[in-house]
Design a protein around this motif. Structure first.
Motif, PDB file in Angstrom:
ATOM      1  N   SER A 124      -6.922  -7.491 -14.040  1.00 14.02           N
ATOM      2  CA  SER A 124      -6.425  -8.003 -12.760  1.00 14.02           C
ATOM      3  C   SER A 124      -5.452  -9.147 -13.014  1.00 14.02           C
ATOM      4  O   SER A 124      -4.403  -9.250 -12.377  1.00 14.02           O
ATOM      5  N   LEU A 125      -5.792  -9.995 -13.994  1.00 11.23           N
ATOM      6  CA  LEU A 125      -4.892 -11.096 -14.353  1.00 11.23           C
ATOM      7  C   LEU A 125      -3.547 -10.543 -14.815  1.00 11.23           C
ATOM      8  O   LEU A 125      -2.483 -11.066 -14.444  1.00 11.23           O
ATOM      9  N   CYS A 126      -3.602  -9.481 -15.626  1.00  9.45           N
ATOM     10  CA  CYS A 126      -2.353  -8.874 -16.102  1.00  9.45           C
ATOM     11  C   CYS A 126      -1.521  -8.347 -14.937  1.00  9.45           C
ATOM     12  O   CYS A 126      -0.294  -8.465 -14.933  1.00  9.45           O
ATOM     13  N   HIS A 127      -2.189  -7.787 -13.959  1.00  8.13           N
ATOM     14  CA  HIS A 127      -1.509  -7.270 -12.765  1.00  8.13           C
ATOM     15  C   HIS A 127      -0.766  -8.405 -12.070  1.00  8.13           C
ATOM     16  O   HIS A 127       0.418  -8.284 -11.721  1.00  8.13           O
ATOM     17  N   ILE A 128      -1.479  -9.540 -11.891  1.00  3.16           N
ATOM     18  CA  ILE A 128      -0.872 -10.706 -11.226  1.00  3.16           C
ATOM     19  C   ILE A 128       0.339 -11.192 -12.017  1.00  3.16           C
ATOM     20  O   ILE A 128       1.396 -11.471 -11.451  1.00  3.16           O
ATOM     21  N   ILE A 129       0.174 -11.261 -13.336  1.00  2.00           N
ATOM     22  CA  ILE A 129       1.266 -11.750 -14.187  1.00  2.00           C
ATOM     23  C   ILE A 129       2.478 -10.832 -14.064  1.00  2.00           C
ATOM     24  O   ILE A 129       3.626 -11.283 -13.953  1.00  2.00           O
ATOM     25  N   HIS A 130       2.207  -9.536 -14.048  1.00  2.00           N
ATOM     26  CA  HIS A 130       3.302  -8.570 -13.935  1.00  2.00           C
ATOM     27  C   HIS A 130       4.030  -8.751 -12.619  1.00  2.00           C
ATOM     28  O   HIS A 130       5.258  -8.768 -12.563  1.00  2.00           O
ATOM     29  N   PHE A 131       3.257  -8.927 -11.546  1.00  2.71           N
ATOM     30  CA  PHE A 131       3.851  -9.128 -10.225  1.00  2.71           C
ATOM     31  C   PHE A 131       4.717 -10.369 -10.213  1.00  2.71           C
ATOM     32  O   PHE A 131       5.856 -10.357  -9.748  1.00  2.71           O
ATOM     33  N   CYS A 132       4.170 -11.461 -10.757  1.00  5.80           N
ATOM     34  CA  CYS A 132       4.925 -12.721 -10.728  1.00  5.80           C
ATOM     35  C   CYS A 132       6.153 -12.646 -11.616  1.00  5.80           C
ATOM     36  O   CYS A 132       7.205 -13.210 -11.284  1.00  5.80           O
ATOM     37  N   ALA A 133       6.028 -11.932 -12.720  1.00  5.60           N
ATOM     38  CA  ALA A 133       7.202 -11.800 -13.584  1.00  5.60           C
ATOM     39  C   ALA A 133       8.297 -11.017 -12.869  1.00  5.60           C
ATOM     40  O   ALA A 133       9.483 -11.327 -12.968  1.00  5.60           O
ATOM     41  N   LYS A 134       7.872  -9.989 -12.107  1.00  6.25           N
ATOM     42  CA  LYS A 134       8.846  -9.214 -11.338  1.00  6.25           C
ATOM     43  C   LYS A 134       9.510 -10.064 -10.262  1.00  6.25           C
ATOM     44  O   LYS A 134      10.664  -9.864  -9.913  1.00  6.25           O
ATOM     45  N   GLN A 135       8.722 -11.023  -9.730  1.00  7.78           N
ATOM     46  CA  GLN A 135       9.258 -11.886  -8.689  1.00  7.78           C
ATOM     47  C   GLN A 135       9.988 -13.079  -9.282  1.00  7.78           C
ATOM     48  O   GLN A 135      10.322 -14.016  -8.569  1.00  7.78           O
ATOM     49  N   ASP A 136      10.158 -13.082 -10.599  1.00  2.00           N
ATOM     50  CA  ASP A 136      10.924 -14.129 -11.275  1.00  2.00           C
ATOM     51  C   ASP A 136      10.262 -15.497 -11.293  1.00  2.00           C
ATOM     52  O   ASP A 136      10.941 -16.516 -11.180  1.00  2.00           O
ATOM     53  N   TRP A 137       8.960 -15.524 -11.394  1.00  2.00           N
ATOM     54  CA  TRP A 137       8.281 -16.814 -11.586  1.00  2.00           C
ATOM     55  C   TRP A 137       8.287 -17.106 -13.081  1.00  2.00           C
ATOM     56  O   TRP A 137       8.444 -16.212 -13.904  1.00  2.00           O
ATOM     57  N   LEU A 138       8.051 -18.366 -13.422  1.00  2.00           N
ATOM     58  CA  LEU A 138       7.872 -18.717 -14.829  1.00  2.00           C
ATOM     59  C   LEU A 138       6.394 -18.562 -15.122  1.00  2.00           C
ATOM     60  O   LEU A 138       5.562 -19.211 -14.507  1.00  2.00           O
ATOM     61  N   VAL A 139       6.064 -17.683 -16.065  1.00  2.00           N
ATOM     62  CA  VAL A 139       4.646 -17.391 -16.316  1.00  2.00           C
ATOM     63  C   VAL A 139       4.193 -18.113 -17.569  1.00  2.00           C
ATOM     64  O   VAL A 139       4.733 -17.921 -18.645  1.00  2.00           O
ATOM     65  N   LEU A 140       3.160 -18.952 -17.397  1.00  2.00           N
ATOM     66  CA  LEU A 140       2.575 -19.666 -18.525  1.00  2.00           C
ATOM     67  C   LEU A 140       1.257 -18.961 -18.810  1.00  2.00           C
ATOM     68  O   LEU A 140       0.267 -19.212 -18.156  1.00  2.00           O
ATOM     69  N   HIS A 141       1.242 -18.044 -19.789  1.00  2.65           N
ATOM     70  CA  HIS A 141       0.068 -17.191 -19.978  1.00  2.65           C
ATOM     71  C   HIS A 141      -0.621 -17.552 -21.279  1.00  2.65           C
ATOM     72  O   HIS A 141      -0.004 -17.525 -22.343  1.00  2.65           O
TER      73      HIS A 141
END
Lengths: 364, 242
Positions: free
Chosen positions: A103-120
């Motif tokens: 689920s976390l990966c799903h969220i990260i993928h969504f945010c990356a698509k929306q152009d957020w900066l992802v600190l994973h």
């Protein structure tokens, strides 16, 4: 472990964003809009990769995720975040193998698509155990550095967020040693390069990156998503020892100290999504899965106003769709697996637990 | 050891049901392994489909069989026999042969990992191959396993026979179960001994099984060596008396 595979996969997800995952990526916004309210009889599913050798991309030539209720809830919250308010903390919790990491990966993928900066941080437990080279920190004598883990993280961070590294500028001057220093206003990419080339100062580079990102996300030029898997490692105990065999508390590790500062909700302009995990945790009983049990008093108080999201086992529809996915990709090769009898048996043996089902279907 | 012998003696004198009558199989061959069940004990029926058939569909023989089962003695089902649809007797036998020191958990996990490794390797080959070859690539680990072991079974075996103070290796036809046993034994010993010790068993086994599936590799070579030895010792075939 499952999580090692996740790291590789996530960095690959970001790298291949426009490329391989096109068919999953383009479907994402429509899917989410359509399935927000009703039961998810998903169209995108994934075989959970357990170790880094068993890559779903190699076996199936694709990597898919099952869209499930907890992830949809979280995405709904994320879409309606008010970036002027302090960052909200979401904690995904649940029993072992129910799908928190994915689920976390799903969220990260969504945010990356929306152009957020992802600190994973793929697994915080890796930072508190089995560290070969532990050095005393140059910045603060009381703390310890972990050059290896820090450099690996910097490498992944770089591949994930290439475009932001040139945009974001540092707001302070940093002196590394007698000969090297980074001027104020230089791009963050330089700090990352410095950390990767001079491995001794990698931990300090990580600390600087975290501090700068936290400070600058409030300005509003970019949105920050902090995603930590296995966040209960930050407040537990470590298995690392000093030279005189006395145990080290997590606060004394520079990486953990800086991470705790980021996870506090005293900044705005983004969101924090955390996952609890018993699988890599230290000194916690196997059956513990509730936030209070895994975080302990200290952790729970530190994270206190958070939104808990329960990730549970598959419901009958999800189970059916997971089996359908396996059958479509011909992952289930046993003749009896196609029959009703076989499906009933798999349901019984796995108790609809996603992790257990994956392990069972691997050898069938 | 005295107690069971005493019990056996008492049973002999009592001549009750469940008694093991003396069965002479072959001259010169004594029974060393025998079950405590008498010949009238029947094997248990674990198949779920057998019990789910409605009474109307049964033929005369099946109805008679059911009635008979109600009165006869039935042996206890062994612990590892399940009524699962995914059960395979050959896989169970292979797992038991791989087991060391009674550690069935480890043996079974090794077996499942081997099947998984087989599947993944075949999937990789499938995706790498062009469309015409994709139909020929077998992805079912169970069919590969069965076919590989069938390919490894020797047709004829050698038995040491004592004649005139010397042991001669005499070629002899083997029973089915002996052949299956030899194939599995050769596979396991080859993986355990001839490979590098740091390589894990599932990896070694999956590699060997794939080679045997294609009729190549060291186990097939051993089978051919056995056949050649038998061919070379053809003249000694007359020493066999059965």
């Amino acid at each position: 472990t499952m999580l090692k595979g996740m790291t590789r996969l996530i960095s690959r997800v970001h790298k291949l964003d426009p490329g391989r995952l096109l068919h999953t990526g383009t479907q994402a916004p429509q899917n989410l809009a359509a399935h927000l309210d009703d039961q998810v009889s998903s169209e995108r599913r994934r075989a959970i990769s357990r170790t880094s050798e068993n890559d779903p991309v190699k076996t199936f030539n694709e990597a898919c995720l099952m869209v499930r209720k907890p992830a949809l809830e979280l995405l709904h919250h994320l879409k309606n975040t008010n970036f002027a308010h302090p960052a909200v903390r979401y904690v995904l919790y649940g029993e072992k193998g129910t799908g928190k990491t994915l689920s976390l990966c799903h969220i990260i993928h969504f945010c990356a698509k929306q152009d957020w900066l992802v600190l994973h941080i793929p697994d915080a437990h890796l930072w508190v155990k089995n560290c070969r080279d532990l050095m005393q920190s140059t910045y603060n004598k009381q703390r310890f550095d972990q050059p290896l883990e820090a450099s690996i993280w910097l490498k992944n961070f770089k591949t994930a967020n290439e475009r932001f590294l040139s945009q974001i500028k540092t707001q302070e001057k940093y002196v590394w040693n007698k000969r090297e220093s980074t001027e104020q206003g230089s791009p963050l990419g330089e700090v990352v390069e410095q950390g990767m080339t001079r491995v001794r100062s990698a931990t300090d580079a990580v600390g600087i990156v975290l501090k700068e990102l936290k400070r600058q996300s409030s300005l509003g030029t970019f949105r920050l998503l902090v995603a930590v898997d296995g966040v209960n490692a930050l407040w537990g105990k470590t298995t690392l020892k000093r030279e005189d065999k006395s145990p080290i508390a997590p606060e004394e590790l520079a990486l953990i100290y800086n991470l705790r500062k980021v996870v506090r909700n005293d900044w705005n302009g983004g969101a924090i999504v955390l996952t609890l995990s018993q699988t890599g945790s230290l000194f916690k009983p196997r059956k513990a899965w509730l936030p209070q049990e895994l975080l302990g008093k200290e952790g729970f108080d530190a994270l206190d106003p958070f939104i808990p999201i329960l990730v549970s086992n598959y419901n009958p529809k999800e189970f059916e769709s997971c089996l359908q996915y396996y059958l479509e990709n011909s992952w289930l090769q046993h003749e009896k697996a196609h029959t009703e009898e076989g499906k009933r048996e798999l349901l019984f043996l796995s108790n609809s637990n996603p992790g257990q089902l994956e392990r069972l279907c691997a050898c069938l | 050891m005295a107690a069971p012998a005493v019990k056996a003696v008492r049973r002999w004198s009592g001549l009750t049901l469940g008694l093991r009558s003396v069965v002479l199989r072959l001259p010169g061959v004594t029974q060393v392994r025998w079950s405590r069940y008498g010949p009238e004990y029947r094997d248990p029926q674990v198949d779920k489909e057998y019990y789910r058939k409605p009474l109307a569909e049964l033929t005369e023989e099946e109805k008679y069989d059911r009635e008979l089962r109600k009165t006869q003695h039935i042996k206890a089902a062994p612990a590892m026999k399940t009524s699962s649809v995914f059960e395979d007797p050959l896989i169970s036998k292979f797992t038991n042969m791989m087991m060391k020191g009674g550690n069935k958990v480890l043996a079974r996990s090794l077996m499942t990992q081997t099947l998984e490794a087989l599947k993944r390797k075949q999937f990789e080959k499938y995706h790498a191959a062009p469309a015409e070859e994709q139909a020929t690539i077998e992805r079912n680990p169970y069919t590969i396993f069965h076919q590989a072991l069938k390919n490894c079974e020797p047709v004829i075996g050698l038995v040491p026979i004592l004649k005139g103070g010397h042991f001669y290796q005499v070629p002899v036809p083997l029973a089915d179960r002996r052949r299956r046993f030899l194939a599995m034994k050769w596979m396991i010993t080859e993986c355990r001994e001839k490979k590098h010790r740091r390589v894990l068993m599932p990896e070694k086994l999956s590699h060997e099984l794939l080679q045997a599936f294609q009729n190549q590799g060291p186990v097939i070579k051993r089978k051919h060596d056995m056949h050649k030895m038998a061919e070379a010792n053809r003249a000694l075939a007359h020493y066999r008396w059965w």
